[in-house]
Design an enzyme around this catalytic site. Sequence first.
Site, PDB file in Angstrom:
ATOM      1  N   GLY A  93      -5.917   7.228  16.456  1.00 14.48           N
ATOM      2  CA  GLY A  93      -5.568   8.520  15.423  1.00 14.48           C
ATOM      3  C   GLY A  93      -3.982   8.546  15.301  1.00 14.48           C
ATOM      4  O   GLY A  93      -3.583   8.786  14.217  1.00 14.48           O
ATOM      5  N   LYS A 152       0.832  -1.331  -0.180  1.00 17.54           N
ATOM      6  CA  LYS A 152      -0.025   0.090  -0.077  1.00 17.54           C
ATOM      7  C   LYS A 152       1.015   1.252   0.096  1.00 17.54           C
ATOM      8  O   LYS A 152       1.657   1.474   0.794  1.00 17.54           O
ATOM      9  CB  LYS A 152      -1.079  -0.001   1.288  1.00 17.54           C
ATOM     10  CG  LYS A 152      -1.879   1.210   1.194  1.00 17.54           C
ATOM     11  CD  LYS A 152      -3.237   0.923   2.302  1.00 17.54           C
ATOM     12  CE  LYS A 152      -2.489   1.392   3.486  1.00 17.54           C
ATOM     13  NZ  LYS A 152      -3.635   1.579   4.408  1.00 17.54           N
ATOM     14  N   ARG A 184     -10.355  -1.403   7.200  1.00 18.45           N
ATOM     15  CA  ARG A 184      -9.591  -2.304   8.091  1.00 18.45           C
ATOM     16  C   ARG A 184      -9.110  -1.622   9.435  1.00 18.45           C
ATOM     17  O   ARG A 184      -8.881  -2.439  10.137  1.00 18.45           O
ATOM     18  CB  ARG A 184      -8.356  -2.589   7.063  1.00 18.45           C
ATOM     19  CG  ARG A 184      -7.336  -1.656   6.577  1.00 18.45           C
ATOM     20  CD  ARG A 184      -6.542  -0.962   7.590  1.00 18.45           C
ATOM     21  NE  ARG A 184      -5.162  -0.845   7.257  1.00 18.45           N
ATOM     22  CZ  ARG A 184      -4.382  -0.079   8.051  1.00 18.45           C
ATOM     23  NH1 ARG A 184      -4.886   0.729   8.880  1.00 18.45           N
ATOM     24  NH2 ARG A 184      -3.182   0.257   7.714  1.00 18.45           N
ATOM     25  N   SER A 189      -3.385   1.259  18.123  1.00 22.58           N
ATOM     26  CA  SER A 189      -2.892   0.530  17.024  1.00 22.58           C
ATOM     27  C   SER A 189      -2.504   1.705  16.260  1.00 22.58           C
ATOM     28  O   SER A 189      -2.792   2.709  16.182  1.00 22.58           O
ATOM     29  CB  SER A 189      -4.034   0.153  16.309  1.00 22.58           C
ATOM     30  OG  SER A 189      -4.900   0.919  15.388  1.00 22.58           O
ATOM     31  N   GLN A 233     -12.014   8.697   9.009  1.00 25.03           N
ATOM     32  CA  GLN A 233     -11.932   7.324   9.556  1.00 25.03           C
ATOM     33  C   GLN A 233     -13.237   7.166  10.454  1.00 25.03           C
ATOM     34  O   GLN A 233     -13.685   5.992  10.540  1.00 25.03           O
ATOM     35  CB  GLN A 233     -10.600   7.195  10.654  1.00 25.03           C
ATOM     36  CG  GLN A 233      -9.398   7.519   9.799  1.00 25.03           C
ATOM     37  CD  GLN A 233      -9.284   6.593   8.485  1.00 25.03           C
ATOM     38  OE1 GLN A 233      -9.771   5.244   8.591  1.00 25.03           O
ATOM     39  NE2 GLN A 233      -8.640   6.945   7.453  1.00 25.03           N
ATOM     40  N   ASP A 254     -16.199  16.384  18.513  1.00 27.58           N
ATOM     41  CA  ASP A 254     -14.935  17.091  17.428  1.00 27.58           C
ATOM     42  C   ASP A 254     -14.786  18.403  18.053  1.00 27.58           C
ATOM     43  O   ASP A 254     -15.605  19.192  18.567  1.00 27.58           O
ATOM     44  CB  ASP A 254     -15.212  17.174  16.166  1.00 27.58           C
ATOM     45  CG  ASP A 254     -14.019  17.131  15.169  1.00 27.58           C
ATOM     46  OD1 ASP A 254     -13.609  16.029  14.734  1.00 27.58           O
ATOM     47  OD2 ASP A 254     -13.345  18.234  15.225  1.00 27.58           O
TER      48      ASP A 254
HETATM   49  N1  LIG Z   1      -4.305   3.371  13.386  1.00 33.05           N
HETATM   50  C1  LIG Z   1      -4.502   3.303  12.102  1.00 33.05           C
HETATM   51  O1  LIG Z   1      -4.412   2.295  11.435  1.00 33.05           O
HETATM   52  C2  LIG Z   1      -4.967   4.240  11.098  1.00 33.05           C
HETATM   53  C3  LIG Z   1      -5.245   4.292  10.180  1.00 33.05           C
HETATM   54  C4  LIG Z   1      -5.789   5.533   9.144  1.00 33.05           C
HETATM   55  C5  LIG Z   1      -5.610   6.781  10.009  1.00 33.05           C
HETATM   56  N2  LIG Z   1      -5.112   6.980  11.008  1.00 33.05           N
HETATM   57  C6  LIG Z   1      -4.735   8.282  11.725  1.00 33.05           C
HETATM   58  O2  LIG Z   1      -6.264   8.567  12.359  1.00 33.05           O
HETATM   59  C7  LIG Z   1      -6.243  10.056  12.554  1.00 33.05           C
HETATM   60  C8  LIG Z   1      -7.268  10.610  11.887  1.00 33.05           C
HETATM   61  O3  LIG Z   1      -7.576  10.264  10.380  1.00 33.05           O
HETATM   62  P1  LIG Z   1      -8.727  11.134   9.508  1.00 33.05           P
HETATM   63  O4  LIG Z   1      -8.376  10.589   8.133  1.00 33.05           O
HETATM   64  O5  LIG Z   1     -10.206  10.901  10.227  1.00 33.05           O
HETATM   65  O6  LIG Z   1      -8.297  12.600   9.693  1.00 33.05           O
HETATM   66  P2  LIG Z   1      -9.412  13.899   9.646  1.00 33.05           P
HETATM   67  O7  LIG Z   1      -8.263  15.096   9.454  1.00 33.05           O
HETATM   68  O8  LIG Z   1     -10.366  13.547   8.363  1.00 33.05           O
HETATM   69  O9  LIG Z   1     -10.109  13.754  10.865  1.00 33.05           O
HETATM   70  C9  LIG Z   1      -9.624  13.979  11.971  1.00 33.05           C
HETATM   71  C10 LIG Z   1     -10.751  14.810  12.898  1.00 33.05           C
HETATM   72  O10 LIG Z   1     -10.027  14.990  14.260  1.00 33.05           O
HETATM   73  C11 LIG Z   1     -10.455  16.352  14.996  1.00 33.05           C
HETATM   74  N3  LIG Z   1      -9.584  16.733  16.050  1.00 33.05           N
HETATM   75  C12 LIG Z   1      -8.246  17.198  15.842  1.00 33.05           C
HETATM   76  N4  LIG Z   1      -7.780  17.364  17.201  1.00 33.05           N
HETATM   77  C13 LIG Z   1      -8.846  17.140  18.188  1.00 33.05           C
HETATM   78  C14 LIG Z   1      -9.187  17.236  19.352  1.00 33.05           C
HETATM   79  N5  LIG Z   1      -8.050  17.601  20.062  1.00 33.05           N
HETATM   80  N6  LIG Z   1     -10.143  17.026  20.050  1.00 33.05           N
HETATM   81  C15 LIG Z   1     -11.131  16.442  19.167  1.00 33.05           C
HETATM   82  N7  LIG Z   1     -11.103  16.315  17.848  1.00 33.05           N
HETATM   83  C16 LIG Z   1     -10.134  16.604  17.187  1.00 33.05           C
HETATM   84  C17 LIG Z   1     -10.403  17.081  13.546  1.00 33.05           C
HETATM   85  O11 LIG Z   1     -11.197  18.264  13.907  1.00 33.05           O
HETATM   86  C18 LIG Z   1     -10.948  16.149  12.523  1.00 33.05           C
HETATM   87  O12 LIG Z   1     -12.277  16.475  12.217  1.00 33.05           O
HETATM   88  C19 LIG Z   1      -5.096  10.510  11.451  1.00 33.05           C
HETATM   89  O13 LIG Z   1      -3.966  10.977  12.423  1.00 33.05           O
HETATM   90  C20 LIG Z   1      -4.833   9.381  10.899  1.00 33.05           C
HETATM   91  O14 LIG Z   1      -3.419   9.270  10.342  1.00 33.05           O
HETATM   92  C21 LIG Z   1      -4.810   5.801  11.753  1.00 33.05           C
END
Ligand SMILES: NC(=O)c1ccc[n+]([C@@H]2O[C@H](COP(=O)([O-])OP(=O)(O)OC[C@H]3O[C@@H](n4cnc5c(N)ncnc54)[C@H](O)[C@@H]3O)[C@@H](O)[C@H]2O)c1
Length: 316
Positions: free
Chosen positions: A221, A67, A110, A295, A138, A159
């Site tokens: 996150g 990926k 996933r 994770s 996500q 949020d």
């Molecule tokens: N663990 C995994 O396997 C995995 C997989 C995919 C993405 N991620 C991670 O998950 C996170 C979210 O991804 P996404 O695509 O949904 O991002 P996104 O930018 O679409 O959404 C993130 C949200 O978090 C909110 N936010 C930020 N700080 C905050 C806080 N202090 N309190 C409350 N809300 C807050 C933002 O306003 C936003 O709505 C990213 O860091 C991404 O890298 C992890």
Amino acid sequence: MKFLTDDEVASLVDPVKVVEAVERAYILYSTGRVVMPVRSRVENREHGGDILMMPCLVPDMGIFSLKLVTVYPRNLEKSLPTINATVIALDASTGLPRLVAEARALTGLRTAAATTVSIKHLARRDFTRVGIIGTGYQARWQLRVVAANYPYTIFKAYDIDSKRLNEFVAEMGRLGHDVKPSPTAEELVRWSDVVITVTTSKQPVVLKSWVKEGTHISAIGGYTPEMVEIEPALVANSKLVVDSREAVREEAGDILKPIELGLMRFEDIYAEIGEIAAGLKPGRTDEREITVFKSVGLAVQDAATAKLLIDYLMTR
Ligand SMILES: NC(=O)c1ccc[n+]([C@@H]2O[C@H](COP(=O)([O-])OP(=O)(O)OC[C@H]3O[C@@H](n4cnc5c(N)ncnc54)[C@H](O)[C@@H]3O)[C@@H](O)[C@H]2O)c1
């Protein structure tokens, strides 16, 4: 070889089957049956972007997948998505290409499956209330996959950006999910039996004093040492389960911070989720314990989901 768009991936992948596939992937990973190099990263300084490469060979599934995930924060100014992804899957026995697919939806599915596997093994059996902090891309998948697997669940969301929160509540409502908005993270956490954090935060969004006995937290996150969603004292005082010891040691601020503060040792990680799913260690053993699943995301989850897609295409 087939090419699939995100919409096609979303319509093909069954939200219950993907959880079974990711659980099997975790078991294969934690029992040493996959070859998964640590993900590599290329910085594209000129455009402020990151390109991550996530390869994985899963002999038991007959698949190799790679990926490519790109994170380009300046894309927002161009009205383009920040995160994009593509997956390539090969037949492991011949090296022949089988599938190329857009992988935003695949990643959402996933990753939500990861939370759902953790709920299966670590949440209280009688949980009903799930709170989601962070309502971005996500979160939409987290809610949909958890709801499909546990239909009696009721949801709240919070949020930091109220516009994004309201859009999320409205969009999920249109899909038939009743989600109540929470005014604060504290109110949400105090209400929840299961808390899912899917933010981009570098400051804790869940504090220890808010969490009641028996709560399960899935911290999704953070994926860099600088990112922290859970208060270090809470992580150190929980039954702590990770997707991969090796990966969280490199990438998870949620684990590295409490170690740096002297609140816990790396050895205090109770288990990998794959060890629990394989029956090598028990999951939740006490109705009152607080469990945390951290994770950072593993390539084996992508491989297992790509395999599901290949199987669906073969049976059509
Ligand atoms: N663990 C995994 O396997 C995995 C997989 C995919 C993405 N991620 C991670 O998950 C996170 C979210 O991804 P996404 O695509 O949904 O991002 P996104 O930018 O679409 O959404 C993130 C949200 O978090 C909110 N936010 C930020 N700080 C905050 C806080 N202090 N309190 C409350 N809300 C807050 C933002 O306003 C936003 O709505 C990213 O860091 C991404 O890298 C992890």
